[in-house]
Design an enzyme around this catalytic site. Structure first.
Site, PDB file in Angstrom:
ATOM      1  N   GLU A 108      12.850   2.319  13.849  1.00 34.11           N
ATOM      2  CA  GLU A 108      11.856   3.336  13.462  1.00 34.11           C
ATOM      3  C   GLU A 108      10.590   3.109  14.272  1.00 34.11           C
ATOM      4  O   GLU A 108      10.541   2.221  15.122  1.00 34.11           O
ATOM      5  CB  GLU A 108      11.543   3.227  11.965  1.00 34.11           C
ATOM      6  CG  GLU A 108      10.870   1.918  11.612  1.00 34.11           C
ATOM      7  CD  GLU A 108      10.392   1.798  10.172  1.00 34.11           C
ATOM      8  OE1 GLU A 108      10.080   2.825   9.547  1.00 34.11           O
ATOM      9  OE2 GLU A 108      10.309   0.659   9.697  1.00 34.11           O
ATOM     10  N   TYR A 139       0.831  -1.208   0.000  1.00 31.86           N
ATOM     11  CA  TYR A 139       0.000   0.000   0.000  1.00 31.86           C
ATOM     12  C   TYR A 139       0.864   1.256   0.000  1.00 31.86           C
ATOM     13  O   TYR A 139       2.095   1.192   0.093  1.00 31.86           O
ATOM     14  CB  TYR A 139      -0.963   0.002   1.185  1.00 31.86           C
ATOM     15  CG  TYR A 139      -0.360   0.331   2.536  1.00 31.86           C
ATOM     16  CD1 TYR A 139       0.532  -0.529   3.150  1.00 31.86           C
ATOM     17  CD2 TYR A 139      -0.694   1.509   3.211  1.00 31.86           C
ATOM     18  CE1 TYR A 139       1.074  -0.231   4.409  1.00 31.86           C
ATOM     19  CE2 TYR A 139      -0.170   1.812   4.458  1.00 31.86           C
ATOM     20  CZ  TYR A 139       0.707   0.939   5.046  1.00 31.86           C
ATOM     21  OH  TYR A 139       1.235   1.233   6.273  1.00 31.86           O
ATOM     22  N   LYS A 190       6.438  -1.535   1.656  1.00 34.97           N
ATOM     23  CA  LYS A 190       5.296  -1.021   2.431  1.00 34.97           C
ATOM     24  C   LYS A 190       4.165  -2.044   2.309  1.00 34.97           C
ATOM     25  O   LYS A 190       3.239  -1.914   1.498  1.00 34.97           O
ATOM     26  CB  LYS A 190       4.894   0.369   1.912  1.00 34.97           C
ATOM     27  CG  LYS A 190       4.050   1.131   2.924  1.00 34.97           C
ATOM     28  CD  LYS A 190       4.014   2.604   2.571  1.00 34.97           C
ATOM     29  CE  LYS A 190       2.964   3.366   3.343  1.00 34.97           C
ATOM     30  NZ  LYS A 190       3.116   3.374   4.787  1.00 34.97           N
TER      31      LYS A 190
HETATM   32  N1  PMP Z   1       7.781   3.884   8.914  1.00 35.97           N
HETATM   33  C1  PMP Z   1       6.633   3.175   8.949  1.00 35.97           C
HETATM   34  C2  PMP Z   1       6.660   1.779   9.510  1.00 35.97           C
HETATM   35  C3  PMP Z   1       5.433   3.727   8.457  1.00 35.97           C
HETATM   36  O1  PMP Z   1       4.295   3.005   8.463  1.00 35.97           O
HETATM   37  C4  PMP Z   1       5.453   5.059   7.959  1.00 35.97           C
HETATM   38  C5  PMP Z   1       4.180   5.712   7.498  1.00 35.97           C
HETATM   39  N2  PMP Z   1       3.776   5.231   6.262  1.00 35.97           N
HETATM   40  C6  PMP Z   1       6.674   5.761   7.940  1.00 35.97           C
HETATM   41  C7  PMP Z   1       7.817   5.145   8.423  1.00 35.97           C
HETATM   42  C8  PMP Z   1       6.751   7.159   7.380  1.00 35.97           C
HETATM   43  O2  PMP Z   1       6.718   7.109   5.969  1.00 35.97           O
HETATM   44  P1  PMP Z   1       6.194   8.341   5.094  1.00 35.97           P
HETATM   45  O3  PMP Z   1       6.976   9.525   5.497  1.00 35.97           O
HETATM   46  O4  PMP Z   1       6.487   7.927   3.693  1.00 35.97           O
HETATM   47  O5  PMP Z   1       4.745   8.497   5.368  1.00 35.97           O
END
Ligand code: PMP
Length: 284
Positions: free
Chosen positions: A180, A31, A148
């Site tokens: 993270e 996604y 993702k």
């Molecule tokens: N890490 C994870 C595990 C996430 O789910 C997200 C949010 N999608 C992020 C980091 C941040 O990614 P982004 O800045 O592309 O939204």
């Protein structure tokens, strides 16, 4: 509210996906989430590239509508009317005639899109709202967090323990190493150094993270991708998260450790958010 499923715009209440869809049966799906401000997508190309990367690593075929996705998203935004929205794009390997780990080569991937009103970051402006409460958690996720994937059980379970109702975010660590969040990337400030874990670690390369890294270095800040260890948390002057829907939000405490207080204008997260806000103004 309107959604988009395999070539058609369908009201939210009426849209249906088969329970035989591999996304439902196997979590065989990826996604993407894209923010839009004043009906303009922010960092669309970067999100599309990451989505294609997720598809390529999982060998899910590129659905035809993805070849010209921008106008479809614009149509969905128009139908759903909010001026700021988050667009959710889900792609599964599709519905097979027989339940099997091995998908038929003729199976057509499912493309589903929905959108929701995007709540503007409550930490924008001069808000003195207290920062986020974060809990440390051993990272039991798979080793391809650069994909993702919709299979998010390890990201979700920690929020559903009985005593976690006031936890805003989980911070995953792999042994001593910080990775993270469950839904965001993390930045740490030590004196005047801004640090975020490197892409070689098991993290999603956040589009917001990458953008902030680039913009902070263009603006002359000392910003690095560097390993951060649990023991370093005690020395951090600031911790903040980044994501497409949260933008930049400060952390107040990690487990029982409360971060030091400063004047709002002195916080690096606040300076960074100001840069992002200015960029968003010129994007719109
Ligand atoms: N890490 C994870 C595990 C996430 O789910 C997200 C949010 N999608 C992020 C980091 C941040 O990614 P982004 O800045 O592309 O939204």
């Amino acid at each position: 509210m309107w959604t988009y499923l395999n070539g058609e715009f369908i009201p939210k209440e009426e849209v249906r996906v088969s329970p035989f869809d591999r996304g439902f049966l196997f979590g065989d799906s990826v996604y993407e989430v894209i923010p839009s401000y004043n009906n303009k997508l922010f960092l669309f190309d970067e999100h599309l590239e990451r989505l294609k990367n997720s598809l390529s690593i999982t060998n899910i075929p590129i659905p035809d509508p993805l070849k010209d996705l921008h106008p479809l998203i614009m149509e969905l935004l128009k139908k759903n009317q909010f001026s700021n929205q988050a667009i959710y794009i889900q792609i599964t390997r599709g519905v097979d005639p027989v339940r099997s780990h091995v998908s038929a080569s003729t199976t057509i991937p499912t493309l589903f899109m929905s959108s929701a009103e995007l709540e503007i970051n409550p930490y924008r402006g001069s808000s003195h709202k207290e920062g986020l409460k974060v809990k440390l958690e051993e990272d039991i996720r798979w080793k391809r967090c650069d994909v993702k994937a919709t299979t998010l059980l390890p990201n979700i379970i920690p929020f559903h323990r009985e005593d976690e109702s006031d936890t805003d975010e989980i911070l995953f660590h792999d042994g001593e190493k910080i990775n993270e969040g469950s839904k965001s990337n993390f930045f740490f400030v030590f004196d005047d150094l801004i640090v975020t874990p490197p892409k070689e670690q098991n993290i999603l390369l956040g589009v917001t993270r990458n953008y902030i890294l680039k913009r902070l270095s263009e603006e002359g800040f000392k910003v690095f991708e560097k390993e951060v260890r649990i023991e370093d948390l005690n020395k951090a002057d600031e911790i903040w998260v980044t994501s497409s829907t949260k933008e930049i939000q400060p952390v107040h405490q990690v487990d029982n450790k409360v971060l030091p207080r400063k004047e709002l204008e002195e916080y690096y997260w606040h300076k960074t958010l100001k840069i992002l806000e200015e960029d968003l103004k010129s994007n719109c």
